[in-house]
Design an enzyme around this catalytic site. Sequence first.
Site, PDB file in Angstrom:
ATOM      1  N   LYS A 236      13.153 -15.359  -9.064  1.00 37.62           N
ATOM      2  CA  LYS A 236      12.952 -14.312 -10.072  1.00 37.62           C
ATOM      3  C   LYS A 236      11.961 -14.786 -11.140  1.00 37.62           C
ATOM      4  O   LYS A 236      11.066 -14.066 -11.524  1.00 37.62           O
ATOM      5  CB  LYS A 236      14.268 -13.931 -10.774  1.00 37.62           C
ATOM      6  CG  LYS A 236      15.233 -13.081 -10.024  1.00 37.62           C
ATOM      7  CD  LYS A 236      14.839 -11.644  -9.829  1.00 37.62           C
ATOM      8  CE  LYS A 236      14.010 -11.444  -8.618  1.00 37.62           C
ATOM      9  NZ  LYS A 236      14.539 -11.488  -7.304  1.00 37.62           N
TER      10      LYS A 236
ATOM     11  N   ASN B 238      -2.158   2.372   5.551  1.00 32.88           N
ATOM     12  CA  ASN B 238      -1.291   1.260   5.166  1.00 32.88           C
ATOM     13  C   ASN B 238      -0.995   0.477   6.442  1.00 32.88           C
ATOM     14  O   ASN B 238      -0.572   1.062   7.432  1.00 32.88           O
ATOM     15  CB  ASN B 238       0.007   1.828   4.559  1.00 32.88           C
ATOM     16  CG  ASN B 238       1.063   0.771   4.350  1.00 32.88           C
ATOM     17  OD1 ASN B 238       0.758  -0.413   4.275  1.00 32.88           O
ATOM     18  ND2 ASN B 238       2.305   1.189   4.260  1.00 32.88           N
ATOM     19  N   GLY B 239      -1.259  -0.837   6.424  1.00 32.53           N
ATOM     20  CA  GLY B 239      -1.014  -1.649   7.616  1.00 32.53           C
ATOM     21  C   GLY B 239      -2.211  -2.525   7.924  1.00 32.53           C
ATOM     22  O   GLY B 239      -3.091  -2.689   7.072  1.00 32.53           O
TER      23      GLY B 239
ATOM     24  N   TRP C 260      -2.699  -2.668  -1.728  1.00 39.34           N
ATOM     25  CA  TRP C 260      -2.391  -4.096  -1.849  1.00 39.34           C
ATOM     26  C   TRP C 260      -3.319  -4.750  -0.834  1.00 39.34           C
ATOM     27  O   TRP C 260      -3.154  -4.578   0.373  1.00 39.34           O
ATOM     28  CB  TRP C 260      -0.928  -4.356  -1.526  1.00 39.34           C
ATOM     29  CG  TRP C 260      -0.497  -5.763  -1.771  1.00 39.34           C
ATOM     30  CD1 TRP C 260      -0.012  -6.279  -2.946  1.00 39.34           C
ATOM     31  CD2 TRP C 260      -0.488  -6.849  -0.836  1.00 39.34           C
ATOM     32  NE1 TRP C 260       0.275  -7.601  -2.788  1.00 39.34           N
ATOM     33  CE2 TRP C 260      -0.011  -7.988  -1.511  1.00 39.34           C
ATOM     34  CE3 TRP C 260      -0.858  -6.977   0.504  1.00 39.34           C
ATOM     35  CZ2 TRP C 260       0.131  -9.231  -0.897  1.00 39.34           C
ATOM     36  CZ3 TRP C 260      -0.723  -8.219   1.117  1.00 39.34           C
ATOM     37  CH2 TRP C 260      -0.236  -9.317   0.412  1.00 39.34           C
TER      38      TRP C 260
ATOM     39  N   CYS D 242       0.856  -1.190   0.000  1.00 39.13           N
ATOM     40  CA  CYS D 242       0.000   0.000   0.000  1.00 39.13           C
ATOM     41  C   CYS D 242       0.895   1.244   0.000  1.00 39.13           C
ATOM     42  O   CYS D 242       1.872   1.310   0.724  1.00 39.13           O
ATOM     43  CB  CYS D 242      -0.946   0.098   1.186  1.00 39.13           C
ATOM     44  SG  CYS D 242      -2.135  -1.225   1.261  1.00 39.13           S
TER      45      CYS D 242
ATOM     46  N   LYS E  11       6.222  -4.678  -3.403  1.00 42.54           N
ATOM     47  CA  LYS E  11       7.654  -4.460  -3.237  1.00 42.54           C
ATOM     48  C   LYS E  11       8.062  -4.503  -1.776  1.00 42.54           C
ATOM     49  O   LYS E  11       9.087  -5.048  -1.412  1.00 42.54           O
ATOM     50  CB  LYS E  11       7.990  -3.090  -3.832  1.00 42.54           C
ATOM     51  CG  LYS E  11       9.420  -2.683  -3.719  1.00 42.54           C
ATOM     52  CD  LYS E  11      10.229  -3.374  -4.762  1.00 42.54           C
ATOM     53  CE  LYS E  11      11.703  -3.181  -4.612  1.00 42.54           C
ATOM     54  NZ  LYS E  11      12.431  -4.360  -5.126  1.00 42.54           N
TER      55      LYS E  11
ATOM     56  N   GLU F 298       8.338 -15.088  -9.725  1.00 43.03           N
ATOM     57  CA  GLU F 298       7.724 -13.797  -9.397  1.00 43.03           C
ATOM     58  C   GLU F 298       7.146 -13.108 -10.622  1.00 43.03           C
ATOM     59  O   GLU F 298       6.063 -12.548 -10.558  1.00 43.03           O
ATOM     60  CB  GLU F 298       8.785 -12.839  -8.821  1.00 43.03           C
ATOM     61  CG  GLU F 298       9.163 -13.094  -7.394  1.00 43.03           C
ATOM     62  CD  GLU F 298      10.242 -12.118  -6.924  1.00 43.03           C
ATOM     63  OE1 GLU F 298      10.048 -11.500  -5.876  1.00 43.03           O
ATOM     64  OE2 GLU F 298      11.288 -11.981  -7.594  1.00 43.03           O
TER      65      GLU F 298
ATOM     66  N   ARG G 299       4.166  -0.421  -4.723  1.00 45.17           N
ATOM     67  CA  ARG G 299       3.831  -0.956  -3.400  1.00 45.17           C
ATOM     68  C   ARG G 299       2.504  -1.702  -3.374  1.00 45.17           C
ATOM     69  O   ARG G 299       2.171  -2.370  -2.394  1.00 45.17           O
ATOM     70  CB  ARG G 299       3.759   0.180  -2.374  1.00 45.17           C
ATOM     71  CG  ARG G 299       5.041   0.949  -2.228  1.00 45.17           C
ATOM     72  CD  ARG G 299       4.848   2.084  -1.256  1.00 45.17           C
ATOM     73  NE  ARG G 299       4.666   1.581   0.089  1.00 45.17           N
ATOM     74  CZ  ARG G 299       5.643   1.350   0.942  1.00 45.17           C
ATOM     75  NH1 ARG G 299       6.881   1.588   0.587  1.00 45.17           N
ATOM     76  NH2 ARG G 299       5.406   0.898   2.149  1.00 45.17           N
TER      77      ARG G 299
ATOM     78  N   HIS H 212      17.663 -36.820  -4.764  1.00 43.55           N
ATOM     79  CA  HIS H 212      16.801 -37.218  -3.648  1.00 43.55           C
ATOM     80  C   HIS H 212      15.354 -36.792  -3.876  1.00 43.55           C
ATOM     81  O   HIS H 212      14.619 -36.533  -2.930  1.00 43.55           O
ATOM     82  CB  HIS H 212      17.333 -36.629  -2.345  1.00 43.55           C
ATOM     83  CG  HIS H 212      18.701 -37.113  -2.007  1.00 43.55           C
ATOM     84  ND1 HIS H 212      18.954 -38.412  -1.624  1.00 43.55           N
ATOM     85  CD2 HIS H 212      19.906 -36.499  -2.052  1.00 43.55           C
ATOM     86  CE1 HIS H 212      20.258 -38.565  -1.425  1.00 43.55           C
ATOM     87  NE2 HIS H 212      20.852 -37.421  -1.688  1.00 43.55           N
TER      88      HIS H 212
HETATM   89  C1  G6P Z   1       9.076  -8.679  -1.053  1.00 41.49           C
HETATM   90  C2  G6P Z   1       9.728  -8.257  -2.345  1.00 41.49           C
HETATM   91  C3  G6P Z   1      11.037  -9.005  -2.537  1.00 41.49           C
HETATM   92  C4  G6P Z   1      11.950  -8.779  -1.338  1.00 41.49           C
HETATM   93  C5  G6P Z   1      11.258  -9.153  -0.029  1.00 41.49           C
HETATM   94  C6  G6P Z   1      12.059  -8.674   1.163  1.00 41.49           C
HETATM   95  O1  G6P Z   1       8.670  -9.992  -1.140  1.00 41.49           O
HETATM   96  O2  G6P Z   1       8.852  -8.498  -3.437  1.00 41.49           O
HETATM   97  O3  G6P Z   1      11.678  -8.540  -3.704  1.00 41.49           O
HETATM   98  O4  G6P Z   1      13.098  -9.539  -1.485  1.00 41.49           O
HETATM   99  O5  G6P Z   1       9.983  -8.510   0.053  1.00 41.49           O
HETATM  100  O6  G6P Z   1      12.089  -7.282   1.160  1.00 41.49           O
HETATM  101  P1  G6P Z   1      13.206  -6.403   1.829  1.00 41.49           P
HETATM  102  O7  G6P Z   1      12.806  -4.989   1.510  1.00 41.49           O
HETATM  103  O8  G6P Z   1      13.133  -6.685   3.303  1.00 41.49           O
HETATM  104  O9  G6P Z   1      14.511  -6.786   1.262  1.00 41.49           O
END
Ligand code: G6P
Length: 614
Positions: free
Chosen positions: A491, A101-102, A75, A2, A609, A494, A27, A510
């Site tokens: 990657k 936000n929260g 979000w 958010c 993000k 995502e 965000r 395994h």
């Molecule tokens: C989210 C983002 C990732 C990131 C993770 C941790 O999942 O999409 O790209 O690695 O948060 O975020 P940070 O800001 O703590 O590195």
Amino acid sequence: MCGIVGYIGYREAYPILIKGLKRLEYRGYDSAGVALLNKDSNLSVYKSKGKVKNLEQYCEGKDISGTIGIAHTRWATHGEPNDVNAHPHYSQTENIALIHNGIIENYLTIKKLLIKEGYSFKSETDTEVLVQAIEYIKKRYNLSLFDAVKRTLRFVIGAYAIGVIERNNPDVLVAARKGSPLIVGVGEGEFFLGSDATPIIEYTSEVIYLNDEEVVKLERGHQPLIHTLKDIDVQHETSKIMLTLEDIEKGGYPHFMLKEIFEQSKSLTMCMNGRLNTELKEIKLSGVINHIDKFKKAKRILITACGTSWHAGLIGKYLIEEFCRIPVEVEVASEFRYRNPVINPGDILIPISQSGETADTLAAMDLAREKGAFIYGVCNVVGSSIARGTDSGTYTHAGPEIGVASTKAFTTQVTVLIMMALTIGRELKTLSEQRYKKIVTELTNINSKIEEIFTLNQEIETMASVFTYARNFMYLGRGYNYPVALEGALKLKEISYIHAEGYPAAEMKHGPIALIDEEMPVVVVTPKLRTYDKVVSNVQEIKARKGKIIAIVTKGDVDIKKMADFCIEIPDTEECLTPLLTVIPLQLLSYYVATKKGRNVDQPRNLAKSVTVE
Ligand code: G6P
């Protein structure tokens, strides 16, 4: 997670809010909305499901005038992403509008009390409960908006960054935070609010970072008035933000992600700047040196993080154990914080976070601090909650990362961990001077090697078009490149929505080997390593089962090249530095697979993000 933005001043608020929302859209992008007070002090709320551009279309032809307003890009947590659940939310009388936000954890209890008092609710959100509660408290105790917000937040459990405005009160914007980021921009005769600095920097570089449980009144013609929830007056100096507009724009690239991939040699330069002396071949990391006794005495180092940052942490374990001989444990923050981990005074905790706002990492850090650990942060965002909560640390200085899939944050985090391990190892004398100098010399050359990998861009793009058919991918690596395999798989997942698994190469037999058939692409990350020969055997096993092999190897490789369907050759370097090189073709591969599948790589579905909720 958010994005919130606010404005009060002499300019028209709407264009500033919309531009701010677009900057914050990384965000969250489930819905967007705006609340404005026009010249007659009428309060209008406009909101719309989907992206900010939908909101703009919705606002066409409506009254969007006014020099005070708040806006939100969502979000979704409580309630599906639709128009009704979008923010801002009105209070019952539609006199107050609020963005949030929260998560308000006790919203159901508050909601029940308000229903008893005759309040009704339109949305399923926790946020609507908050705005109704503010109105209720304001009326019941005959308070100003500022005092009503403070009083309401005293009984709120959870995390919030909020902005609130009120009909017939055009000179005041109230905001507050606890556990979610919020920055106040201070201009000449105007104030801004932002979840981060990106909506603000075009107008001012002076900002105030609010602390948890602080409420600010932004009033025309006055200095910001900041109170704690307990009514204590707080004074904050303004800080200067160093971001430039260029840093947060695409600069001719089709996506932020591609721009950020190609920025990696620049961001590594920023990261090493003033720390790595290229002539003397020495590293000076003042955060570590100033607390070297802590590292010398440490019996254990704990690393905690989420997502890509956790992968960097795994590489940190290999580095610190190899060079410093200190045992290291790495754990995702969401597990660490809830399992009552053993933490002894004298332990060092390294939280790693790009945003510095990830809720689980923040909570894990607080827990470790309570139990007596020394906290050494590795963060990108200056002034972020995690950065401010540490005893010491090293900023990664990657510059703003806007693409949701993390790229340059990862390579700078690994670079900081390399510099830390080399510094501590040298001080502890667990690393010989000769080896130290050799690795530092290699580190000074790493950027030219990264640039060399970029010349393979076209080749990687062509290769990616072959694999858009795939429904599954496997990534294998060993040692320093096992976490790189995990990162490559993450990657791809995502941004392309293709299922991908990262595995330590030798674990393949395994279980995962059962998945291999002629349809399965297997990315093998195997530059010249001490375990190279072992990986050659793994590649043979994949070949025997007709898997499609994409190999990341060191230039001049012979054995694996013979077996692989596609080979990406990276320049030779020290084994501990290989992740800085091997990850780049994987970032490009996922980028091109995703764009060829028509995915929105900067705003992949369901992701955000910065994950500021649990
Ligand atoms: C989210 C983002 C990732 C990131 C993770 C941790 O999942 O999409 O790209 O690695 O948060 O975020 P940070 O800001 O703590 O590195």
